[in-house]
Design a protein around this motif. Structure first.
Motif, short mmCIF file in Angstrom:
data_model
loop_
_atom_site.label_atom_id
_atom_site.label_comp_id
_atom_site.label_asym_id
_atom_site.label_seq_id
_atom_site.Cartn_x
_atom_site.Cartn_y
_atom_site.Cartn_z
N LEU A 135 16.85 30.60 -1.68
CA LEU A 135 17.57 29.46 -1.11
C LEU A 135 17.13 28.14 -1.72
N HIS A 136 15.84 28.04 -2.01
CA HIS A 136 15.28 26.81 -2.59
C HIS A 136 14.16 27.21 -3.54
N GLU A 137 13.96 26.37 -4.55
CA GLU A 137 12.87 26.60 -5.51
C GLU A 137 12.21 25.27 -5.82
N TYR A 138 10.88 25.28 -5.90
CA TYR A 138 10.12 24.05 -6.11
C TYR A 138 9.10 24.24 -7.22
N ARG A 139 8.80 23.17 -7.92
CA ARG A 139 7.72 23.13 -8.91
C ARG A 139 6.42 22.90 -8.14
N ILE A 140 5.37 23.62 -8.52
CA ILE A 140 4.09 23.53 -7.80
C ILE A 140 2.94 23.25 -8.76
N SER A 141 1.82 22.86 -8.17
CA SER A 141 0.54 22.76 -8.85
C SER A 141 -0.40 23.77 -8.19
N LEU A 142 -1.38 24.25 -8.97
CA LEU A 142 -2.31 25.26 -8.48
C LEU A 142 -3.74 24.74 -8.56
N GLY A 143 -4.69 25.66 -8.36
CA GLY A 143 -6.09 25.33 -8.52
C GLY A 143 -6.42 25.00 -9.96
N ARG A 144 -7.54 24.33 -10.16
CA ARG A 144 -7.94 23.90 -11.50
C ARG A 144 -8.19 25.07 -12.45
N GLN A 145 -8.45 26.25 -11.92
CA GLN A 145 -8.61 27.47 -12.71
C GLN A 145 -7.47 28.41 -12.30
N PRO A 146 -6.26 28.20 -12.82
CA PRO A 146 -5.09 28.88 -12.29
C PRO A 146 -4.96 30.37 -12.64
#
Length: 162
Positions: free
Chosen positions: A44-55
């Motif tokens: 239904l929806h999609e978003y750009r994300i950020s993760l931990g510094r060691q992804p």
């Protein structure tokens, strides 16, 4: 007359809002930096994300700055002065605790959240876009986090893929 038109528009839009299908899963694709909201198999929806510094890789212990991989659920939420809105994941689950025990790790970590970006004059929201900057959490822009907060209920399954 304008007031009547506005009221009529609001009343007619209520069935559309009520027709939002129930959200049954959140899918995080770490390698793509995407979070999807899913209902009955449909995104239904999609978003750009950020993760931990060691992804890359699964979270193993406190302080490794990795985002976990596996199946979790949203077990509580809070408004946060530091990260705007936050949805808490039930990491570490039993599988994570067992793996840590078997590897001789005392603390697999915790407090993994899906949250917004800091509200900070020194570092505006745009500063975080495209960076992996968290300590292992999943971060969205604040407008996207507000939408996620309103759409996804507590208890929703969250699958985090590599």
């Amino acid at each position: 007359m304008k007031l009547l038109s506005l009221l009529l528009c609001c009343l007619l839009s209520l069935p559309v809002l009520a027709a939002q299908p129930p959200i049954d899963r959140v899918l995080v694709k770490k390698s793509e930096r995407r979070l999807q909201i899913i209902s009955n198999g449909d995104v239904l929806h999609e978003y750009r994300i950020s993760l931990g510094r060691q992804p890359v890789g699964h979270k193993r212990q406190q302080g490794d700055q990795r985002t976990p991989e596996g199946i979790y659920s949203i077990d509580w939420r809070q408004e946060s002065a530091q990260y705007n809105l936050s949805l808490h994941l039930d990491y570490p689950n039993l599988k994570d605790r067992q793996a840590a025990f078997e590897d001789g790790i005392d603390d697999p970590g915790g407090m993994i959240m899906i949250h917004g970006t800091p509200i900070d004059e020194e570092y505006p929201e745009w500063y975080f876009k495209g960076l992996d900057w968290t300590n292992g959490c999943i971060a969205l822009g604040n407008a996207e986090m507000r939408e996620l907060w309103e759409l996804v209920p507590d208890g929703t399954l969250v699958e985090i893929q590599p």
